[in-house]
Write a protein that holds these residues in place. Structure first.
Motif, PDB file in Angstrom:
ATOM      1  N   ASP A 101      -7.296   9.125   2.663  1.00  0.00           N
ATOM      2  CA  ASP A 101      -7.661  10.406   3.364  1.00  0.00           C
ATOM      3  C   ASP A 101      -8.460  10.044   4.791  1.00  0.00           C
ATOM      4  O   ASP A 101      -8.850  11.059   5.346  1.00  0.00           O
ATOM      5  CB  ASP A 101      -8.493  11.117   2.469  1.00  0.00           C
ATOM      6  N   ARG A 102      -8.582   8.847   4.644  1.00  0.00           N
ATOM      7  CA  ARG A 102      -9.526   8.516   5.982  1.00  0.00           C
ATOM      8  C   ARG A 102      -8.710   7.822   7.040  1.00  0.00           C
ATOM      9  O   ARG A 102      -9.257   7.090   8.017  1.00  0.00           O
ATOM     10  CB  ARG A 102     -10.663   7.266   5.632  1.00  0.00           C
ATOM     11  N   GLY A 103      -7.614   8.251   7.166  1.00  0.00           N
ATOM     12  CA  GLY A 103      -6.700   8.013   8.302  1.00  0.00           C
ATOM     13  C   GLY A 103      -5.746   6.915   8.275  1.00  0.00           C
ATOM     14  O   GLY A 103      -5.397   6.569   9.523  1.00  0.00           O
ATOM     15  N   TRP A 104      -5.631   6.345   7.320  1.00  0.00           N
ATOM     16  CA  TRP A 104      -4.579   5.139   7.372  1.00  0.00           C
ATOM     17  C   TRP A 104      -3.511   5.100   6.272  1.00  0.00           C
ATOM     18  O   TRP A 104      -3.611   5.472   5.240  1.00  0.00           O
ATOM     19  CB  TRP A 104      -5.296   3.785   7.371  1.00  0.00           C
ATOM     20  N   THR A 105      -2.187   4.326   6.627  1.00  0.00           N
ATOM     21  CA  THR A 105      -1.191   4.140   5.596  1.00  0.00           C
ATOM     22  C   THR A 105      -0.975   2.703   5.686  1.00  0.00           C
ATOM     23  O   THR A 105      -0.837   1.920   6.609  1.00  0.00           O
ATOM     24  CB  THR A 105       0.064   5.003   5.795  1.00  0.00           C
ATOM     25  N   LEU A 106      -0.315   2.180   4.358  1.00  0.00           N
ATOM     26  CA  LEU A 106      -0.235   0.901   4.139  1.00  0.00           C
ATOM     27  C   LEU A 106       1.004   0.846   3.450  1.00  0.00           C
ATOM     28  O   LEU A 106       1.127   1.388   2.302  1.00  0.00           O
ATOM     29  CB  LEU A 106      -1.404   0.119   3.618  1.00  0.00           C
ATOM     30  N   ARG A 107       1.943  -0.016   3.798  1.00  0.00           N
ATOM     31  CA  ARG A 107       3.180  -0.156   3.231  1.00  0.00           C
ATOM     32  C   ARG A 107       3.809  -1.488   3.364  1.00  0.00           C
ATOM     33  O   ARG A 107       3.456  -1.950   4.252  1.00  0.00           O
ATOM     34  CB  ARG A 107       4.270   1.051   3.563  1.00  0.00           C
ATOM     35  N   GLN A 108       4.528  -1.964   2.128  1.00  0.00           N
ATOM     36  CA  GLN A 108       5.075  -3.294   2.390  1.00  0.00           C
ATOM     37  C   GLN A 108       6.094  -3.157   1.287  1.00  0.00           C
ATOM     38  O   GLN A 108       6.042  -2.678   0.320  1.00  0.00           O
ATOM     39  CB  GLN A 108       3.836  -4.248   2.013  1.00  0.00           C
ATOM     40  N   GLU A 109       7.119  -4.287   1.489  1.00  0.00           N
ATOM     41  CA  GLU A 109       7.900  -4.733   0.401  1.00  0.00           C
ATOM     42  C   GLU A 109       8.176  -6.204   0.477  1.00  0.00           C
ATOM     43  O   GLU A 109       8.295  -6.939   1.420  1.00  0.00           O
ATOM     44  CB  GLU A 109       9.283  -4.172   0.650  1.00  0.00           C
ATOM     45  N   ILE A 110       7.745  -6.499  -0.783  1.00  0.00           N
ATOM     46  CA  ILE A 110       7.413  -8.122  -1.088  1.00  0.00           C
ATOM     47  C   ILE A 110       8.685  -8.871  -1.823  1.00  0.00           C
ATOM     48  O   ILE A 110       8.583  -8.218  -2.944  1.00  0.00           O
ATOM     49  CB  ILE A 110       6.133  -8.522  -1.313  1.00  0.00           C
ATOM     50  N   THR A 111       9.076  -9.687  -1.246  1.00  0.00           N
ATOM     51  CA  THR A 111      10.104 -10.646  -2.084  1.00  0.00           C
ATOM     52  C   THR A 111       9.660 -12.017  -2.232  1.00  0.00           C
ATOM     53  O   THR A 111       9.316 -12.567  -0.897  1.00  0.00           O
ATOM     54  CB  THR A 111      11.584 -10.680  -1.619  1.00  0.00           C
ATOM     55  N   VAL A 112       9.389 -12.658  -3.231  1.00  0.00           N
ATOM     56  CA  VAL A 112       9.018 -13.996  -3.213  1.00  0.00           C
ATOM     57  C   VAL A 112      10.027 -15.019  -3.708  1.00  0.00           C
ATOM     58  O   VAL A 112      10.798 -14.843  -4.442  1.00  0.00           O
ATOM     59  CB  VAL A 112       7.850 -14.019  -4.624  1.00  0.00           C
ATOM     60  N   ALA A 113      10.113 -15.978  -2.764  1.00  0.00           N
ATOM     61  CA  ALA A 113      10.856 -17.421  -2.985  1.00  0.00           C
ATOM     62  C   ALA A 113       9.728 -18.432  -3.266  1.00  0.00           C
ATOM     63  O   ALA A 113       8.826 -18.479  -2.627  1.00  0.00           O
ATOM     64  CB  ALA A 113      11.541 -17.609  -1.500  1.00  0.00           C
ATOM     65  N   SER A 114      10.305 -19.191  -4.201  1.00  0.00           N
ATOM     66  CA  SER A 114       9.684 -20.213  -4.720  1.00  0.00           C
ATOM     67  C   SER A 114      10.317 -21.695  -4.444  1.00  0.00           C
ATOM     68  O   SER A 114      11.574 -21.582  -4.838  1.00  0.00           O
ATOM     69  CB  SER A 114       8.955 -20.070  -6.070  1.00  0.00           C
TER      70      SER A 114
END
Length: 780
Positions: free
Chosen positions: A500-513
């Motif tokens: 509500d304070r004015g920001w959006t965070l988005r991500q899609e994480i794929t892990v390679a090891s």
């Protein structure tokens, strides 16, 4: 015969320090000093003897392929304290350490071989003495016997005296060792000379004469070592005798000065106490009379003094670099204005949460939910590593069911939600008027995501396909977060958070090891997006590589390394962060992070510095100069003239007893707390994870195997359906075998990066309000 004997006797050492009959060469120094040189070492029957660089130091004999390797790669080391040194022939000798290590060596000449033998014998004798002294509880030089005076500098002088006495004692022991060796070799030489007297001129004469020559040479080298030790002892005694007298007198003088200073401080303290009591009584009389004029005047003077001293502290805010004096005057006149603007921004940020609470007084009527601060302590279960590893032979590590002993009781979706541990950095960034200063807060948020991984060596649970996790902190912190496992092979999780304070965070994480034997490298693939509504600034960045060390043997520890480029796609601003990998040879602080914030033209405006596990600071750049542009490392030679560093972010302390609770932070302790109204696929409802948190690990392992088998059965069913649809012509050719589709995210092409990603399509929070979860799959 007589001529040969006279030639041998002419090789006696020159005890007067004169010139020897042979060319000079480096004389082996006593053990403790370093003796280096090239020696041929037997490697194998194919390569034979190979030239290696050997170093004898502190009773240890080490070798390297080249001299350049001394700083980083040692090929082998043998301890001479328990080693056996034997001679094969004229140039060969063998060093063996109980059969575990054996070096077959060959010197370039007989004389060089004898120098090494003497140095090795000295080092072996000294190493044996040091080992015996370490086992003995007594100490020849006790600190109490070396007290030479009082005062604050006494400890330093005492340690220096002790060090000198130990050095002198070592030289005396070297003399004793040399004396023993001279006696032994002298006796052998006498026997050989006696044998020469009765020897006839036959074929054996040459061998005997060579033996006598060899022993005479050894005797000369040992005598030279003894002479050098005597000379060192004498010079040390002469140089330190006067120094000890001066040190003793200095200690006495310092003690007298300290006593006088202490007496003076006591008098001043007594005087200040009387002055304070008098001033307090006078102030009370003035307050009773109601006239505060003099008091205000005094307070005004104190304020003036405080302002003056603050200005003096601001003066050295610039890094001392060669620059135009006019620029210093111009920049110093702007210092106060710059600091005022920054402080004003920070003040508005700190007041913002209060203003938001005042806008919604209805929330004050409903008390906030009290979150838990503890979870059950981690049980002390033993783990048979071989029983697990033997089942991994010939199999893909990513498909092997691992027991919960390696895990921590949260899923990867919950671990991904921990990136919001320091969400207030995004709150501050949303209120910044300058995009460059906003970039600093975004960079600090990027670094802060790694602070929770310092001691977290446990592996989070791999989410089941379709598993979700919500983190609703709208009432406490103003944001909501949702994660969903959108793919299983390769494993991928989509995350979306809005505030509500004015920001959006988005991500899609794929892990390679990648498993490297001693360590495991974990490389997160995917892009993180941060969008701010007020400025419409859109930032993207990727994560660095996480390395888990000591996988097989030793205590696990985690390091972060790599580089991150944060890009503002709206303005073109850019921040380059560098996570320095840990190195045993580096003088820098561990876990160091540095960065530079630049505009679209490449001009630097802020310099960031700190560590990814503690804090980050930023400094405003006033001027930059680039040196060595023609070199290959021109960027590293850039010099920034900056203002005083200010703190951007600091890690919150861990809760009490965190070491017995998987080193969870205060936020992590609440992630798996049961809540009503969440989706049936939420990680909080996962039974094996819940059993592990409760300490019932055996039941958790059985439940984990059941869930994984259920997931495999569901996958096989989807593949059969997809195959039947292709056979009947209902699906297009080339359609994927697994027809799973995410429930709350949809696959599309990212307009910024061009990647194929999953973006939140909405509907989750509305479904939660209705309490209708009919569309959720049964995965538990």
């Amino acid at each position: 015969m007589i001529k040969d004997v006279r030639f041998i006797l002419n090789l006696k050492p020159d005890f007067g320090g004169g010139v020897m009959s042979e060319p000079k060469s480096p004389t082996p120094t006593p053990a403790g000093d370093t003796y280096k040189g090239w020696v041929f070492k037997w490697t194998n029957y194919i390569k034979g003897y190979q030239r290696r660089w050997f170093v004898l130091s502190n009773g240890l004999l080490s070798y390297y392929r080249t001299q350049a390797e001394m700083g980083h790669t040692c090929r082998g080391t043998i301890n001479l304290a328990t080693a056996v040194i034997s001679v094969d022939d004229a140039c060969n000798f063998v060093i063996s350490n109980g059969g575990a290590q054996t070096y077959h060596l060959k010197a370039s000449s007989e004389v060089e071989r004898q120098r090494w033998i003497t140095a090795l014998e000295l080092a072996k004798a000294k190493a044996a003495r040091m080992q015996a002294e370490s086992d003995d509880s007594g100490d020849d030089f006790s600190p109490s016997s070396l007290q030479v005076g009082g005062g604050q500098g006494g400890g330093h002088q005492n340690s220096e005296v002790q060090s000198t006495l130990r050095t002198l004692g070592s030289k005396v022991e070297d003399l004793s060792t040399c004396n023993d060796l001279i006696s032994k070799h002298g006796s052998a030489l006498q026997r050989s000379l006696s044998e020469l007297d009765g020897l006839r001129l036959t074929g054996e004469a040459g061998d005997k004469i060579r033996q006598v020559t060899e022993r005479a040479t050894l005797f000369r080298i040992t005598s030279n070592a003894m002479i050098n030790a005597c000379r060192d002892f004498l010079s040390l005694a002469q140089s330190h005798s006067k120094r000890w007298q001066k040190a003793l007198q200095a200690e006495r003088d310092q003690r007298v000065r300290l006593e006088e200073a202490l007496e003076q401080l006591a008098k001043q303290h007594n005087h200040l106490e009387r002055a304070f009591k008098g001033a307090a009584q006078a102030h009370a009389i003035v307050d009773n009379k109601g006239t505060a004029g003099p008091g205000k005047g005094e307070a005004s003077d104190e304020d003036d003094e405080n302002e003056f001293f603050d200005a003096m502290e601001d003066a050295p805010e610039f890094i001392t670099v060669p620059a135009d004096p006019q620029f210093h005057k111009r920049s110093s006149s702007n210092v106060s204005g710059l600091n005022t603007d920054m402080c004003a921004d920070d003040q508005s940020l700190n007041e913002e949460p209060l203003a938001m609470n005042q806008e919604s007084p209805s929330q004050e009527l409903v008390p906030l939910r009290k979150r838990r601060t503890r979870i059950p302590d981690k049980p002390n279960y033993s783990l048979n590593l071989w029983s697990i590893m033997k089942n991994c032979i010939g199999k893909d590590l990513s498909k092997i069911p691992m027991p919960v002993n390696f895990n921590e009781p949260i899923s990867m979706l919950q671990r991904l939600s921990e990136d919001l541990e320091y969400h207030e950095l995004l709150d501050k960034a949303a209120k910044c008027h300058s995009s460059l200063e906003q970039m600093c807060y975004v960079a600090a948020f990027c670094v802060s995501a790694y602070s929770t991984t310092v001691y977290r060596t446990g592996k989070p649970f791999n989410p089941l396909l379709g598993e979700t996790y919500e983190l609703d902190r709208r009432r406490e912190s103003g944001y909501r977060s949702l994660c969903e496992q959108v793919s299983h092979h390769p494993p991928a999780a989509a995350h979306h958070a809005i505030s509500d304070r004015g920001w959006t965070l988005r991500q899609e994480i794929t892990v390679a090891s990648k498993f490297r034997g001693k360590y495991l490298s974990i490389m997160p693939l995917g892009t993180i997006h941060a969008i701010f509504e007020k400025s419409n600034n859109h930032y993207t960045w990727k994560k660095v590589t996480t390395t888990v060390h000591n996988i097989i043997v030793g205590k696990l520890w985690i390091d972060q390394s790599g580089e991150i480029d944060i890009v503002n796609h709206t303005t073109g601003d850019r921040c380059h962060l560098k996570f320095a990998p840990y190195s045993y040879f580096s003088r820098d602080v561990a876990r160091k992070v540095t960065g530079v914030v630049m505009d679209k033209d490449g001009k630097a405006h802020y310099v960031l510095s700190g560590t990814w596990d503690e804090k980050m600071e930023f400094s405003r750049v006033m001027q930059s100069s680039r040196g060595g542009e023609n070199g290959t490392e021109g960027k590293q030679k850039t010099v920034y003239q900056t203002l005083k560093a200010r703190e951007l972010w600091k890690r919150n302390p861990l809760p009490d007893g965190a070491e017995s609770m998987y080193y969870f932070t205060a936020l992590a302790l609440t992630l798996n707390e049961p809540e009503e109204g969440v989706a049936p696929t939420d990680s909080r409802r996962r039974p094996d994870q819940r059993l592990m948190e409760d300490g019932r690990w055996e039941e958790a392992n059985g439940e984990k195997q059941r869930l994984e088998e259920k997931q495999r059965s569901a996958r096989r069913e989807r593949e059969r359906e997809a195959a039947s649809q292709r056979a009947s012509g209902q699906s297009e050719d080339g359609a994927p075998h697994d027809s799973h589709k995410a429930l709350w995210f949809e696959s599309c092409e990212d307009q910024i990066t061009g990647e194929q990603v999953h973006i939140y399509k909405g509907g989750y929070w509305e479904t939660k309000e209705l309490g209708s979860w009919e569309g959720c799959p049964d995965i538990f």
